[in-house]
Design a protein around this motif. Structure first.
Motif, PDB file in Angstrom:
ATOM      1  N   TYR A 101       1.222  -1.553   0.355  1.00  0.00           N
ATOM      2  CA  TYR A 101      -0.007  -0.263   0.010  1.00  0.00           C
ATOM      3  C   TYR A 101       0.886   1.281   0.054  1.00  0.00           C
ATOM      4  CZ  TYR A 101      -3.376  -2.967   1.550  1.00  0.00           C
ATOM      5  OH  TYR A 101      -4.302  -4.574   2.056  1.00  0.00           O
ATOM      6  N   SER A 102       0.346   2.348  -0.695  1.00  0.00           N
ATOM      7  CA  SER A 102       0.792   3.673   0.115  1.00  0.00           C
ATOM      8  C   SER A 102       1.125   3.672   0.718  1.00  0.00           C
ATOM      9  CB  SER A 102       0.413   4.798  -1.161  1.00  0.00           C
ATOM     10  OG  SER A 102       0.345   4.402  -2.570  1.00  0.00           O
ATOM     11  N   SER A 103       1.709   3.980   1.398  1.00  0.00           N
ATOM     12  CA  SER A 103       2.383   4.768   3.239  1.00  0.00           C
ATOM     13  C   SER A 103       2.470   5.703   3.353  1.00  0.00           C
ATOM     14  CB  SER A 103       2.457   3.603   3.429  1.00  0.00           C
ATOM     15  OG  SER A 103       3.710   3.639   3.877  1.00  0.00           O
ATOM     16  N   SER A 104       3.000   6.647   5.206  1.00  0.00           N
ATOM     17  CA  SER A 104       3.612   7.420   4.769  1.00  0.00           C
ATOM     18  C   SER A 104       3.707   7.244   6.878  1.00  0.00           C
ATOM     19  CB  SER A 104       2.901   8.625   5.201  1.00  0.00           C
ATOM     20  OG  SER A 104       1.725   8.838   6.071  1.00  0.00           O
ATOM     21  N   ILE A 105       4.774   7.348   6.798  1.00  0.00           N
ATOM     22  CA  ILE A 105       4.981   7.395   8.669  1.00  0.00           C
ATOM     23  C   ILE A 105       5.840   9.209   9.029  1.00  0.00           C
ATOM     24  CG2 ILE A 105       6.247   4.937   8.582  1.00  0.00           C
ATOM     25  CD1 ILE A 105       9.179   6.092   7.992  1.00  0.00           C
ATOM     26  N   VAL A 119      -5.439   2.296  -0.068  1.00  0.00           N
ATOM     27  CA  VAL A 119      -5.096   1.922  -1.364  1.00  0.00           C
ATOM     28  C   VAL A 119      -6.216   2.172  -2.245  1.00  0.00           C
ATOM     29  CG1 VAL A 119      -6.629  -0.438  -2.245  1.00  0.00           C
ATOM     30  CG2 VAL A 119      -5.445  -0.423   0.075  1.00  0.00           C
ATOM     31  N   LEU A 120      -5.866   2.491  -3.403  1.00  0.00           N
ATOM     32  CA  LEU A 120      -5.984   3.630  -4.268  1.00  0.00           C
ATOM     33  C   LEU A 120      -6.273   4.785  -3.780  1.00  0.00           C
ATOM     34  CD1 LEU A 120      -8.406   0.892  -5.605  1.00  0.00           C
ATOM     35  CD2 LEU A 120      -6.437   1.538  -7.105  1.00  0.00           C
ATOM     36  N   GLY A 121      -5.400   5.348  -3.151  1.00  0.00           N
ATOM     37  CA  GLY A 121      -5.546   7.275  -2.608  1.00  0.00           C
ATOM     38  C   GLY A 121      -6.484   7.298  -2.015  1.00  0.00           C
ATOM     39  N   PHE A 122      -7.668   6.305  -1.761  1.00  0.00           N
ATOM     40  CA  PHE A 122      -8.469   6.504  -0.471  1.00  0.00           C
ATOM     41  C   PHE A 122      -8.340   4.968   0.204  1.00  0.00           C
ATOM     42  CE2 PHE A 122     -10.603   4.497  -4.034  1.00  0.00           C
ATOM     43  CZ  PHE A 122     -11.749   3.651  -3.136  1.00  0.00           C
ATOM     44  N   LEU A 123      -9.664   4.653   1.518  1.00  0.00           N
ATOM     45  CA  LEU A 123      -9.444   3.538   1.904  1.00  0.00           C
ATOM     46  C   LEU A 123      -8.401   3.566   3.065  1.00  0.00           C
ATOM     47  CD1 LEU A 123     -11.076   1.235  -0.173  1.00  0.00           C
ATOM     48  CD2 LEU A 123     -12.339   1.922   0.617  1.00  0.00           C
ATOM     49  N   CYS A 124      -8.528   4.106   3.801  1.00  0.00           N
ATOM     50  CA  CYS A 124      -6.653   4.595   4.353  1.00  0.00           C
ATOM     51  C   CYS A 124      -7.449   4.480   5.767  1.00  0.00           C
ATOM     52  CB  CYS A 124      -6.734   6.703   4.429  1.00  0.00           C
ATOM     53  SG  CYS A 124      -6.206   6.465   2.351  1.00  0.00           S
ATOM     54  N   GLY A 125      -6.053   3.613   6.709  1.00  0.00           N
ATOM     55  CA  GLY A 125      -6.187   3.506   7.789  1.00  0.00           C
ATOM     56  C   GLY A 125      -4.831   3.369   8.583  1.00  0.00           C
ATOM     57  N   GLY A 126      -4.643   3.659   8.975  1.00  0.00           N
ATOM     58  CA  GLY A 126      -3.668   3.949   9.771  1.00  0.00           C
ATOM     59  C   GLY A 126      -3.497   2.712  11.535  1.00  0.00           C
ATOM     60  N   GLU A 127      -2.728   3.419  11.971  1.00  0.00           N
ATOM     61  CA  GLU A 127      -2.124   2.666  13.460  1.00  0.00           C
ATOM     62  C   GLU A 127      -0.618   3.655  13.881  1.00  0.00           C
ATOM     63  OE1 GLU A 127      -1.634  -1.387  13.181  1.00  0.00           O
ATOM     64  OE2 GLU A 127       0.986  -1.487  13.875  1.00  0.00           O
ATOM     65  N   THR A 128      -0.878   3.194  15.178  1.00  0.00           N
ATOM     66  CA  THR A 128       0.307   4.022  16.108  1.00  0.00           C
ATOM     67  C   THR A 128       1.452   3.264  16.720  1.00  0.00           C
ATOM     68  OG1 THR A 128      -0.762   5.544  16.644  1.00  0.00           O
ATOM     69  CG2 THR A 128       1.316   5.776  17.598  1.00  0.00           C
ATOM     70  N   TRP A 129       3.181   3.142  16.304  1.00  0.00           N
ATOM     71  CA  TRP A 129       4.170   2.224  16.557  1.00  0.00           C
ATOM     72  C   TRP A 129       4.190   2.278  18.048  1.00  0.00           C
ATOM     73  CZ3 TRP A 129       7.156   0.678  12.512  1.00  0.00           C
ATOM     74  CH2 TRP A 129       5.462  -0.173  11.369  1.00  0.00           C
ATOM     75  N   THR A 130       5.063   1.833  19.423  1.00  0.00           N
ATOM     76  CA  THR A 130       5.777   3.274  20.845  1.00  0.00           C
ATOM     77  C   THR A 130       7.045   2.451  20.402  1.00  0.00           C
ATOM     78  OG1 THR A 130       3.262   2.644  21.648  1.00  0.00           O
ATOM     79  CG2 THR A 130       5.500   2.664  23.200  1.00  0.00           C
ATOM     80  N   ARG A 131       8.132   2.922  20.536  1.00  0.00           N
ATOM     81  CA  ARG A 131       9.178   2.946  19.952  1.00  0.00           C
ATOM     82  C   ARG A 131       9.910   1.945  21.625  1.00  0.00           C
ATOM     83  NH1 ARG A 131      13.496   5.596  18.170  1.00  0.00           N
ATOM     84  NH2 ARG A 131      12.697   7.846  17.713  1.00  0.00           N
ATOM     85  N   VAL A 132      10.712   1.224  20.805  1.00  0.00           N
ATOM     86  CA  VAL A 132      11.599   0.078  22.184  1.00  0.00           C
ATOM     87  C   VAL A 132      12.617  -0.149  22.162  1.00  0.00           C
ATOM     88  CG1 VAL A 132       9.198  -1.350  21.776  1.00  0.00           C
ATOM     89  CG2 VAL A 132      11.325  -1.926  20.845  1.00  0.00           C
ATOM     90  N   ALA A 133      13.820   0.655  21.344  1.00  0.00           N
ATOM     91  CA  ALA A 133      14.886   0.877  21.110  1.00  0.00           C
ATOM     92  C   ALA A 133      15.640   2.866  20.370  1.00  0.00           C
ATOM     93  CB  ALA A 133      15.435   0.164  20.085  1.00  0.00           C
ATOM     94  N   PRO A 134      16.429   3.053  20.978  1.00  0.00           N
ATOM     95  CA  PRO A 134      16.648   4.248  20.542  1.00  0.00           C
ATOM     96  C   PRO A 134      16.688   4.982  19.336  1.00  0.00           C
ATOM     97  CG  PRO A 134      18.281   3.627  21.189  1.00  0.00           C
ATOM     98  CD  PRO A 134      16.935   3.002  21.235  1.00  0.00           C
ATOM     99  N   PRO A 135      17.053   6.160  17.875  1.00  0.00           N
ATOM    100  CA  PRO A 135      17.540   5.766  16.886  1.00  0.00           C
ATOM    101  C   PRO A 135      18.332   5.276  16.946  1.00  0.00           C
ATOM    102  CG  PRO A 135      16.046   7.844  18.320  1.00  0.00           C
ATOM    103  CD  PRO A 135      16.744   7.542  19.357  1.00  0.00           C
TER     104      PRO A 135
END
Length: 192
Positions: A101-105, A119-135
């Motif tokens: 899928y097309s995506s962004s972070i 999907v196809l520029g619409f039907l968008c979804g997402g979630e939030t991830w949590t950091r477990v190790a430093p940059p």
């Protein structure tokens, strides 16, 4: 005045770290950690830990890839910095349905990364991830421009810290089955 200046420096440092999407991130449902690093000028992310070891890419539309392990598998693909923002855009591979899928972070703060896919520029979804190790610190290997190949001899000698990606020594450490994601075959083939 000194306290005000110190506060301004801390705020600036915090916003810089908040904008760094590299490191290890726990996905929303807690079943995997994704290691994000800059490889060949783009952000890439691979599965670095699985709650249930031994997963396979069974839903991949490419039949030859259905038996590949999900550990070390790229899921954030060639994410490019979006000018003027703290977001990166590219593609995300979803092993649950075998689709890309097309995506962004977008880092929302130093400990959370929002991922969105459409999907196809619409039907968008997402979630939030949590950091477990430093940059992850940049290195000569993972910050090289596309089209150039790293020299393994100089990459090994120029790494300055054990967590720096790109060093041959950091490729795989005890307890870290994935290591430097920029050296993984699927990422290195596409990122360099």
């Amino acid at each position: 005045m000194t306290a005000l200046a110190a506060s301004a420096i801390l705020l600036a440092a915090g916003s810089t770290q908040a904008a760094d999407p590299t490191g290890d991130w726990r996905v929303a449902d807690g079943v995997a950690n994704i290691r994000v690093a800059q490889c060949g000028g783009s952000m890439w992310g691979v599965v670095a830990w699985e709650k249930q070891p031994g997963g396979r890419d069974g839903n991949n539309p490419d039949v030859s890839k259905r038996s590949r392990p999900t550990l070390g598998m790229p899921i954030l693909l060639d994410m490019k910095k979006k000018p003027g923002t703290e977001s990166w855009e590219g593609q995300v591979y979803n092993a649950k349905d075998g689709q890309t899928y097309s995506s962004s972070i977008t880092p929302t703060d130093s400990d959370h990364l929002e991922i969105r896919g459409c999907v196809l520029g619409f039907l968008c979804g997402g979630e939030t991830w949590t950091r477990v190790a430093p940059p992850i610190a940049s290195s000569p290997v993972n910050s090289m421009a596309k089209g150039t190949r790293p020299n393994p001899k100089t990459a090994a000698t120029t790494a300055t810290a054990p967590r720096t990606t790109g060093s041959i020594a950091a490729a795989k450490k005890p307890g870290d089955p994935v290591g430097d994601i920029c050296l993984l075959g699927d990422v290195a083939r596409l990122a360099h």
